[in-house]
Motif scaffolding. Structure first.
Motif, PDB file in Angstrom:
ATOM      1  N   LYS A   6      43.660  43.542  52.141  1.00  0.00           N
ATOM      2  CA  LYS A   6      42.459  44.360  52.246  1.00  0.00           C
ATOM      3  C   LYS A   6      41.337  43.621  52.962  1.00  0.00           C
ATOM      4  N   THR A  37      38.841  44.404  32.878  1.00  0.00           N
ATOM      5  CA  THR A  37      39.518  45.700  32.933  1.00  0.00           C
ATOM      6  C   THR A  37      41.014  45.443  33.037  1.00  0.00           C
ATOM      7  N   LEU A  38      41.790  46.493  32.909  1.00  0.00           N
ATOM      8  CA  LEU A  38      43.235  46.352  33.017  1.00  0.00           C
ATOM      9  C   LEU A  38      43.605  45.782  34.384  1.00  0.00           C
ATOM     10  N   GLU A  39      43.008  46.307  35.436  1.00  0.00           N
ATOM     11  CA  GLU A  39      43.305  45.828  36.794  1.00  0.00           C
ATOM     12  C   GLU A  39      42.911  44.363  36.960  1.00  0.00           C
ATOM     13  N   GLU A  40      41.765  43.984  36.447  1.00  0.00           N
ATOM     14  CA  GLU A  40      41.322  42.587  36.524  1.00  0.00           C
ATOM     15  C   GLU A  40      42.252  41.687  35.715  1.00  0.00           C
ATOM     16  N   SER A  41      42.693  42.177  34.569  1.00  0.00           N
ATOM     17  CA  SER A  41      43.625  41.412  33.736  1.00  0.00           C
ATOM     18  C   SER A  41      44.943  41.189  34.463  1.00  0.00           C
ATOM     19  N   LEU A  42      45.448  42.223  35.109  1.00  0.00           N
ATOM     20  CA  LEU A  42      46.700  42.091  35.849  1.00  0.00           C
ATOM     21  C   LEU A  42      46.562  41.096  37.000  1.00  0.00           C
ATOM     22  N   LYS A  43      45.437  41.146  37.709  1.00  0.00           N
ATOM     23  CA  LYS A  43      45.208  40.204  38.811  1.00  0.00           C
ATOM     24  C   LYS A  43      45.099  38.780  38.276  1.00  0.00           C
ATOM     25  N   SER A  44      44.420  38.608  37.157  1.00  0.00           N
ATOM     26  CA  SER A  44      44.301  37.276  36.559  1.00  0.00           C
ATOM     27  C   SER A  44      45.662  36.778  36.088  1.00  0.00           C
ATOM     28  N   GLU A  46      48.558  37.625  37.315  1.00  0.00           N
ATOM     29  CA  GLU A  46      49.311  37.285  38.527  1.00  0.00           C
ATOM     30  C   GLU A  46      48.882  35.918  39.061  1.00  0.00           C
TER      31      GLU A  46
END
Length: 117
Positions: A6, A37-44, A46
């Motif tokens: 991106k 957030t869920l998205e931030e948690s997933l990125k962290s 990863e």
């Protein structure tokens, strides 16, 4: 710094083990903080997985280098670590019998030279 798909600056995985550990501790603190957030948690998460893999890679490289250094004199002195192997157990000491009429059950520790390893 590399850019992701991106166009944002993507954080690179550190090259030094100490930096990897520090970043991993930061990731864990963010995840345990409970404010992502869920998205931030997933990125962290990863990022944490990438850091763990990089840490393992650095440790494996260091282990191989140590083996090379120890083997330079022609003798194989390296004993690889075995995962999943139980540590040797220390034999149990039988319970002492009661001494005297006081009922005291104090025990005398075994001499230090009786340690099995």
């Amino acid at each position: 710094m590399a850019k992701d798909s991106k166009g944002k600056a993507a954080e690179e995985v550190p090259e030094q083990y100490g930096d990897v550990v520090q970043r991993l501790e930061d990731v864990v603190a963010r995840l345990e903080g409970g404010t992502l957030t869920l998205e931030e948690s997933l990125k962290s998460f990863e990022e944490g997985i990438k850091l763990v893999r990089r840490g393992e890679q650095l440790l494996n490289t260091a282990e191989k280098r140590i083996e090379e250094l120890l083997n330079e004199d022609g003798r194989d002195v390296v004993v690889p670590l075995q995962t999943g192997v139980k540590a040797p157990t220390v034999p149990s000491v039988p319970a002492p019998t009661a001494r005297g009429s006081s009922g005291s059950s104090r025990t005398t520790p075994p001499p230090e030279d009786d340690v099995p390893f």
